[in-house]
Scaffold this motif. Structure first.
Motif, PDB file in Angstrom:
ATOM      1  N   UNK A 228       7.692  -1.490  -3.292  1.00 28.22           N
ATOM      2  CA  UNK A 228       6.214  -1.774  -3.692  1.00 28.22           C
ATOM      3  C   UNK A 228       5.805  -1.166  -2.280  1.00 28.22           C
ATOM      4  N   UNK A 229       6.285  -1.548  -0.949  1.00 25.35           N
ATOM      5  CA  UNK A 229       5.854  -1.179   0.017  1.00 25.35           C
ATOM      6  C   UNK A 229       5.443   0.955   0.490  1.00 25.35           C
ATOM      7  N   UNK A 230       6.520   1.612  -0.379  1.00 26.92           N
ATOM      8  CA  UNK A 230       6.115   2.612  -0.133  1.00 26.92           C
ATOM      9  C   UNK A 230       5.025   3.087  -1.286  1.00 26.92           C
ATOM     10  N   UNK A 231       5.473   2.851  -2.434  1.00 26.58           N
ATOM     11  CA  UNK A 231       4.424   3.093  -3.077  1.00 26.58           C
ATOM     12  C   UNK A 231       2.700   2.482  -2.463  1.00 26.58           C
ATOM     13  N   UNK A 232       2.336   1.506  -1.901  1.00 24.29           N
ATOM     14  CA  UNK A 232       1.276   1.201  -1.832  1.00 24.29           C
ATOM     15  C   UNK A 232       1.198   2.132  -0.434  1.00 24.29           C
ATOM     16  N   UNK A 233       2.166   2.239   0.003  1.00 20.98           N
ATOM     17  CA  UNK A 233       1.584   3.277   1.602  1.00 20.98           C
ATOM     18  C   UNK A 233       1.189   4.902   1.190  1.00 20.98           C
ATOM     19  N   UNK A 234       1.763   4.746  -0.323  1.00 18.88           N
ATOM     20  CA  UNK A 234       1.566   6.194  -1.257  1.00 18.88           C
ATOM     21  C   UNK A 234       0.079   6.272  -1.204  1.00 18.88           C
ATOM     22  N   UNK A 235      -0.176   5.671  -2.235  1.00 22.14           N
ATOM     23  CA  UNK A 235      -1.246   5.344  -2.783  1.00 22.14           C
ATOM     24  C   UNK A 235      -2.638   5.236  -1.435  1.00 22.14           C
ATOM     25  N   UNK A 236      -2.643   4.018  -0.808  1.00 19.68           N
ATOM     26  CA  UNK A 236      -3.641   3.529  -0.043  1.00 19.68           C
ATOM     27  C   UNK A 236      -3.254   5.486   0.748  1.00 19.68           C
ATOM     28  N   UNK A 237      -2.834   6.041   1.150  1.00 20.45           N
ATOM     29  CA  UNK A 237      -2.926   6.655   2.536  1.00 20.45           C
ATOM     30  C   UNK A 237      -3.388   7.725   1.645  1.00 20.45           C
ATOM     31  N   UNK A 238      -3.850   8.052   0.178  1.00 19.81           N
ATOM     32  CA  UNK A 238      -4.138   9.750  -0.889  1.00 19.81           C
ATOM     33  C   UNK A 238      -5.794   8.756  -0.582  1.00 19.81           C
ATOM     34  N   UNK A 239      -5.716   7.815  -0.378  1.00 15.37           N
ATOM     35  CA  UNK A 239      -7.292   7.225  -0.664  1.00 15.37           C
ATOM     36  C   UNK A 239      -8.041   7.395   0.910  1.00 15.37           C
ATOM     37  N   UNK A 240      -7.722   7.238   2.180  1.00 12.85           N
ATOM     38  CA  UNK A 240      -8.291   7.583   3.509  1.00 12.85           C
ATOM     39  C   UNK A 240      -7.781   6.199   4.517  1.00 12.85           C
ATOM     40  N   UNK A 241      -6.830   5.882   3.688  1.00 14.27           N
ATOM     41  CA  UNK A 241      -6.389   4.873   4.797  1.00 14.27           C
ATOM     42  C   UNK A 241      -5.018   5.037   5.469  1.00 14.27           C
ATOM     43  N   UNK A 242      -4.868   4.422   6.258  1.00 16.45           N
ATOM     44  CA  UNK A 242      -3.615   4.309   7.310  1.00 16.45           C
ATOM     45  C   UNK A 242      -2.915   3.007   7.740  1.00 16.45           C
ATOM     46  N   UNK A 243      -1.637   3.587   6.732  1.00 19.16           N
ATOM     47  CA  UNK A 243      -0.558   1.960   6.531  1.00 19.16           C
ATOM     48  C   UNK A 243       0.531   2.482   7.133  1.00 19.16           C
ATOM     49  N   UNK A 244       0.637   0.935   7.789  1.00 17.85           N
ATOM     50  CA  UNK A 244       1.380   0.488   9.244  1.00 17.85           C
ATOM     51  C   UNK A 244       2.929  -0.524   9.323  1.00 17.85           C
ATOM     52  N   UNK A 245       3.300  -0.260   9.056  1.00 16.59           N
ATOM     53  CA  UNK A 245       4.839  -1.625   9.245  1.00 16.59           C
ATOM     54  C   UNK A 245       4.877  -1.455  10.120  1.00 16.59           C
TER      55      UNK A 245
END
Length: 719
Positions: free
Chosen positions: A68-85
């Motif tokens: 779920x983290x990988x999927x969220x990161x992929x979808x959010x970053x495609x919308x201009x959000x930077x995702x960190x863990x």
């Protein structure tokens, strides 16, 4: 924040909290109002089904956190959000501090976030010279007071309007009126200017939806919308367990969360953010948006057979709302950052064993938190498992190890009880009480009289009376499980059941190899001893011979029925005999009402009777109406008691460990009993009998305490 170094120091903290009259009144008022509001909010809903659905979607997400983290990161970053863990709290704080530095941030606004409380984010950012302002009213108040929340949803519930007025007067430099509406306006005026000036807004999130890369935030004050929209930089700090597979899963949680938290059908604001929003002051017209996921041990918990359940928590705070101990001592003594039953657990995982080791013992095991939990977490069981883990790391106390050794040797245990009967003679007073408490008790235990051990235990009387319940052609074959207290302290309660079953076609047996149920050692964290004791009892009963295993002790019954299969599980498999045994356990009132069918024509009782519902009867065995039915059938007038299902404060070894809290709970119970005007209080647990009868005796009350068996036996018409 919890900073007691050991149990002794923690007890002193508790004593101080008990003297905080305003806090106790505020929490008491809320505790009485909350069940009404919750019931109204859930009216027309199948609450159990809704909770089960939350548990299902949470479990599904917990099992796939990495995906779920990988999927969220992929979808959010495609919308201009930077995702960190972030693996740790410190790492999360450093990531956010770095984002602030990279974007030239000076002033930060925050909306309410327990995850940010968990990482102590404000302190960290302030070390970098950043000005951080909380915008939730309660959070702002406690920030100004430089203290932590005392409730996860209502962080300043412990403060009076007078205290807040004094605080606001000091902050604004002008005297403020003690008027809640005017104080809210003061906060709004002070905070609005901050919104305009802030460079960065930090929020939490109730949900992170993997299929869309969205975050969802639910609030009542609307401040989260301002925090996430006005500043040019937005950072969301989110626990990994907030990941959900779909938006529909998040909506399933929303159907329960506000109802369970505050009795609201829905909160005032539900905000969904998908991608970086427009921002006119940013170079590319887009807001700078980051989502920082916090692990901090969550991935490890997700892989643990028991502890993964903890990650279901939706932070509704209901486990504190119904906790009788929280209601007395407040959140600063009933958690560290996270409050309530879930706080006792999370403190161990997120804020150190040192902070948790005294705290985790302050659970009376009343099961109220388990019954109310929005996601069906078995909080009392997990609290004991955490305690057991701490003991395994630090070493088990001598007294609990000795008790474990004694209980798993039935002959030794019963021999010691018989010896104690002889030794108590100089201490024995009239009416079956001890004149002085044994030396193991301190003067703080003097709030109730303690019973003496009976002259003759039930097992020694059995051969003389068993012929009365040995019909030639029985309708039911029943084994009697006594537990140690009824066998050796209150044998008359067991004899009474012979009186009420005689002539009813019931063949009653009393397997002599049975012993204590083992709950006391489980409560003390001696899990190996508890397992040995459970094996003794399961082996003592030939389940194939009986239709039911009848117990008159609610604590034993709840433990036998619910925990024996788990305690005896080996390699992930429940032994067949253990499950058979548990399945046949039944309480007396349930047996009388549902199996034998109570016939009022058999009874001739008179007078007013009220009922105290033992925690493990109402919640452990889910028996709630049958005792009322038994009282009414006996011919007595049943008088309902306020807060019938709230714990009396006994809790087995709890009342020895925390006598001040036990006394306060007992005082409340006695006040409620006396308010009914009943001549008799009936209960269905020897522990509750001991607590309430001893308390009433010390107060010189004329109210009698009887077990259901005794009430029915006394009221039954003689033939």
């Amino acid at each position: 924040m919890q900073d007691a170094k050991d149990l002794k120091e923690y007890r002193e903290h508790i004593k101080s909290a008990l003297s905080n009259d305003f806090q106790r009144q505020a929490l008491d008022k809320f505790a009485k109002a909350y069940p009404v509001g919750r019931a109204n909010a859930f009216k027309g809903h199948d609450v159990k089904a809704l909770i089960n659905e939350v548990a299902r979607v949470k479990d599904a997400g917990i099992a796939r956190l990495d995906e779920l983290y990988d999927e969220f990161k992929r979808k959010a970053e495609a919308l201009g959000v930077k995702v960190h863990l972030a693996k740790t709290a410190h790492e999360a704080n450093e990531i956010i501090a770095r984002i602030a530095q990279e974007n030239g941030v000076k002033k930060v606004l925050k909306s309410k976030s327990m995850t940010a409380e968990e990482t102590h984010l404000n302190d960290h950012l302030e070390k970098y010279g950043l000005e951080v302002t909380e915008t939730d009213l309660g959070e702002w108040i406690i920030q100004l007071r430089k203290e932590g929340p005392t409730h996860m949803v209502m962080p300043a519930i412990h403060l009076s309007r007078h205290q807040v007025a004094d605080l606001f007067s000091a902050v604004t430099g002008a005297a403020q009126e003690v008027d809640i509406d005017k104080l809210v306006k003061v906060a709004r005026r002070e905070l609005r200017a901050k919104y305009v000036e802030a460079d960065m807004g930090i929020s939490g999130a109730n949900f992170a939806v993997a299929e869309t890369g969205s975050i969802g935030i639910i609030t009542n004050e609307g401040n989260a919308r301002l925090v996430t929209t006005l500043p040019r930089v937005h950072v969301a700090l989110v626990g990994l367990e907030k990941l959900t597979t779909t938006l529909d899963d998040a909506l399933k949680i929303i159907r329960v969360l506000p109802k369970n938290a505050t009795g609201q059908n829905i909160t005032s604001y539900v905000t969904w953010i998908t991608g970086a929003n427009e921002c006119a002051t940013c170079p590319d017209q887009k807001k700078v948006m980051h989502v920082v996921f916090l692990d901090n041990g969550r991935s490890s918990m997700a892989k643990h057979e028991s502890y993964k359940e903890v990650l279901r928590c939706v932070r509704c705070g209901a486990c504190a709302n119904v906790c009788p101990v929280y209601r007395l001592v407040g959140g600063h003594e009933y958690g560290d950052v996270y409050i309530g039953a879930i706080g006792l657990i999370l403190t161990y995982f997120f804020h150190s064993k040192e902070k948790a080791k005294a705290l985790v013992q302050n659970c009376v095991n009343c099961q109220a938190c388990k019954e109310i939990c929005a996601s069906g977490i078995d909080l009392p069981r997990i609290i004991k498992e955490v305690y057991n883990d701490i003991l395994n790391e630090e070493g088990h106390p001598a007294e609990s190890k000795v008790l474990g050794l004694v209980l798993k040797n039935r002959a030794l245990f019963h021999g010691l009880l018989r010896t104690a009967k002889l030794a108590q003679k100089p201490l024995k007073a009239e009416q079956g009480y001890l004149r002085h408490l044994p030396l193991i008790f301190s003067k703080e235990h003097n709030f109730r009289a303690l019973p003496a051990i009976a002259d003759k235990p039930f097992r020694d009387r059995w051969n003389e009376i068993k012929h009365r319940v040995s019909p030639a052609n029985p309708r039911y074959k029943v084994a009697l499980f006594s537990g140690c207290v009824q066998d050796f302290v209150y044998p008359e309660q067991l004899e009474a059941v012979v009186d009420i079953l005689e002539g009813k076609g019931v063949q009653l047996d009393f397997p002599m190899a049975q012993t204590c149920c083992g709950l006391p050692v489980r409560m003390m964290g001696e899990f190996n001893a508890a397992k040995d004791v459970a094996e003794l009892n399961v082996n003592a009963f030939d389940q194939s011979k009986y239709d039911y295993v009848l117990t008159l002790c609610a604590s034993c019954g709840g433990y036998l029925k619910e925990m024996y299969p788990r305690v005896l599980t080996e390699g992930g498999k429940i032994p067949v005999k253990a499950q058979q045994f548990a399945d046949k356990v039944i309480s007396l009132s349930e047996f009388m009402a549902k199996v034998l069918k109570l016939d009022p024509a058999e009874y001739q009782g008179q007078g007013k009777v009220t009922f105290h519902s033992p925690c493990h009867l109402a919640r452990g065995m889910n028996v709630k109406e049958e005792p009322h039915e038994a009282i009414r059938a006996s011919g007595h007038e049943f008088v309902p008691m306020e807060e019938e299902h709230v714990c009396c404060g006994f809790g087995g070894t709890y009342s020895m460990k925390f006598p001040q809290v036990s006394k306060e709970l007992l005082d409340k119970k006695i006040a409620n009993i006396e308010a009914t005007g009943a001549e008799v209080i009936v209960t269905e647990c020897p522990g509750c009998t001991m607590q309430i009868r001893g308390g009433l005796h010390n107060k010189g009350s004329k109210v009698q305490v009887m077990h259901t068996s005794e009430l029915l036996a006394k009221a039954r018409k003689k033939k």
